[in-house]
Design an enzyme around this catalytic site. Structure first.
Site, mmCIF file in Angstrom:
data_model
loop_
_atom_site.group_PDB
_atom_site.id
_atom_site.type_symbol
_atom_site.label_atom_id
_atom_site.label_comp_id
_atom_site.label_asym_id
_atom_site.label_seq_id
_atom_site.Cartn_x
_atom_site.Cartn_y
_atom_site.Cartn_z
ATOM 1 N N ASN A 88 0.904 -1.160 0.000
ATOM 2 C CA ASN A 88 0.000 0.000 0.000
ATOM 3 C C ASN A 88 0.939 1.205 0.000
ATOM 4 O O ASN A 88 1.652 1.441 0.973
ATOM 5 C CB ASN A 88 -0.852 -0.060 1.270
ATOM 6 N N GLN A 117 -2.146 6.702 -1.609
ATOM 7 C CA GLN A 117 -2.488 7.871 -0.798
ATOM 8 C C GLN A 117 -1.300 8.813 -0.657
ATOM 9 O O GLN A 117 -0.145 8.363 -0.698
ATOM 10 C CB GLN A 117 -2.935 7.458 0.622
ATOM 11 N N CYS A 156 -5.811 6.047 7.822
ATOM 12 C CA CYS A 156 -5.134 5.033 7.008
ATOM 13 C C CYS A 156 -4.093 4.364 7.892
ATOM 14 O O CYS A 156 -3.108 4.990 8.273
ATOM 15 C CB CYS A 156 -4.477 5.668 5.781
ATOM 16 N N CYS A 188 -4.694 -2.947 3.508
ATOM 17 C CA CYS A 188 -5.487 -1.886 4.135
ATOM 18 C C CYS A 188 -5.507 -2.151 5.632
ATOM 19 O O CYS A 188 -6.130 -3.109 6.092
ATOM 20 C CB CYS A 188 -6.906 -1.888 3.560
ATOM 21 N N GLY A 189 -4.805 -1.311 6.391
ATOM 22 C CA GLY A 189 -4.682 -1.503 7.834
ATOM 23 C C GLY A 189 -5.997 -1.353 8.574
ATOM 24 O O GLY A 189 -6.340 -2.184 9.422
ATOM 25 N N ASN A 202 -12.841 5.448 9.596
ATOM 26 C CA ASN A 202 -13.393 5.408 8.240
ATOM 27 C C ASN A 202 -14.312 4.191 8.153
ATOM 28 O O ASN A 202 -14.116 3.203 8.852
ATOM 29 C CB ASN A 202 -12.278 5.374 7.180
ATOM 30 N N GLU A 257 -10.959 -0.390 -1.574
ATOM 31 C CA GLU A 257 -10.965 0.869 -0.825
ATOM 32 C C GLU A 257 -11.768 1.949 -1.538
ATOM 33 O O GLU A 257 -11.653 2.131 -2.746
ATOM 34 C CB GLU A 257 -9.528 1.361 -0.583
ATOM 35 N N ARG A 258 -12.544 2.661 -0.746
ATOM 36 C CA ARG A 258 -13.321 3.794 -1.226
ATOM 37 C C ARG A 258 -12.381 4.819 -1.861
ATOM 38 O O ARG A 258 -11.435 5.279 -1.238
ATOM 39 C CB ARG A 258 -14.035 4.390 0.007
ATOM 40 N N ASN A 266 -15.467 1.297 2.589
ATOM 41 C CA ASN A 266 -14.423 0.354 2.171
ATOM 42 C C ASN A 266 -15.009 -1.050 2.328
ATOM 43 O O ASN A 266 -15.648 -1.335 3.339
ATOM 44 C CB ASN A 266 -13.188 0.499 3.063
#
Length: 275
Positions: free
Chosen positions: A12, A45, A74, A218-219, A158, A209-210, A191
Site C-alpha cells: 500500500n 495515498q 489510514c 489496508c490496515g 473510516n 478501498e473507497r 471500504n
C-alpha cells in the site's frame, strides 16, 4: 520544488510530504496528477505531516486518496508516517502521538523495525459509522438490484463493510466492491472487505478501498475485519491477517477497547517534484 519520500506498508504505497519544514498546499487536481502512475509519482495515498493543533500531541496526520479526496484514517499510512518523522529527524521519540480528522492515534516504533499503531476503539453504532440501520447488529442484509449480501459494519475512523467469503482468491472483489462502495446505506461511501476465516487466529483478506479500488493492503480494513469476526464469534483476540501485500498482526480485547496493529513500514526513495 517539493521534497517527498516514497514509502509503502505491505505494498500500500504512499507519497509522504513534510509540511512542517516546507510550506505546501495540494489541490485535488494536483493530487490526482501526482498519483498518476504513468505521469506522476504514483501512489494509493498522499500523507501530509503537519504541526499539531494540540500541544499534548506531536503531529497532525492528513491523508488524501489518489482521487484527491481527503479521508479520515489510514493504518498502513500511519506506520509509514511514524517511520518518516523519525527518519527525517522531526522527532526522536519511539512513541509518537498524532491527531487525524477522525481523532487521536499513538504510534510505536518497535526494535525489530516494525511499527505498532493504536488504531483506537472501533465504532459499531450505525449512525456513527455512518450506516443506515435501526440498531447495531452482528450482521446486516445489504440489498442491491443484483443480489443481497450479508455483511458486518464498523468504523475505524473510516467506514468498513466486511463480507465473509469461502475463498478470497476467487472473490469478485472488483465488481462487488464497486457495487457496494457507493451503496446508499453508507452515506459517505464505504471500504469493502472480503474475509476468509482460515482459523480463529488467522484470516485472509482483500479490501476494495473507497476512492482507490482494490489495494495490496489496508490496515483499517484488517482491523475492521477482526472486529466483525470477533463480534460474530469466529475470531480470537490476536489474529494474523494475510493481505495480498503481506501480513499484519491485529490485537483486540473486545468492545470498548482499542485495536493494536503491528506491521512493516518501508522506505523506497526520496525525491523532489515541481508542482
Amino acid at each position: 520544488m517539493i521534497q517527498f519520500t516514497k514509502m509503502h506498508g505491505l505494498g500500500n504505497d504512499f507519497m509522504v510530504v513534510d509540511g512542517i519544514t516546507q510550506n505546501v498546499f495540494f489541490s485535488p487536481e494536483q493530487i490526482r496528477r501526482l498519483a498518476d502512475r504513468n505521469f506522476g509519482v504514483g501512489f494509493d495515498q498522499l500523507l501530509l505531516v503537519e504541526p499539531p493543533y494540540d500541544p499534548d500531541l506531536d503531529f497532525h496526520y492528513r491523508i488524501f486518496n489518489a482521487d484527491g479526496g481527503e479521508v479520515e484514517n489510514c493504518g498502513n499510512g500511519a506506520r509509514c508516517f511514524a517511520r518518516f518523522v523519525r527518519n527525517k529527524g522531526l522527532t526522536n521519540k519511539n512513541k509518537i502521538r498524532v491527531s487525524t480528522s477522525a481523532g487521536k492515534m499513538t504510534l510505536r516504533l518497535e526494535r525489530d523495525g516494525t511499527v505498532t499503531v493504536n488504531m483506537g476503539v472501533p465504532v459499531l453504532e450505525p449512525s456513527q459509522i455512518p450506516f443506515k440501520a435501526k440498531k447495531a447488529e452482528k450482521t446486516y442484509l445489504l440489498q442491491t438490484p443484483q443480489q443481497t449480501f450479508l455483511c458486518g459494519a464498523a468504523s475505524m475512523g473510516n467506514p468498513h463493510c466486511v463480507l465473509d467469503v469461502e475463498d478470497v482468491a476467487n472473490a469478485n472483489v472488483a465488481e462487488i466492491g464497486a457495487l457496494l462502495t457507493k451503496h446508499e446505506r453508507f452515506p459517505r461511501g464505504v471500504n469493502v472487505g472480503f474475509m476468509q476465516v482460515v482459523n480463529a487466529g488467522h484470516i485472509k483478506l482483500r479490501v476494495y478501498e473507497r476512492g482507490a479500488a482494490e489495494t495490496l493492503a489496508c490496515g483499517t480494513g484488517a482491523c475492521a475485519a477482526v472486529v466483525v469476526g470477533q463480534i460474530q464469534g469466529k475470531l480470537d483476540q490476536q489474529v494474523q491477517v494475510d493481505l495480498p501485500g503481506g501480513s499484519l498482526t491485529i490485537n483486540w480485547e473486545g468492545e470498548g477497547k482499542p485495536l493494536w496493529m503491528t506491521g512493516p513500514a518501508q522506505h523506497v526513495y526520496d525525491g523532489q517534484i515541481q508542482l
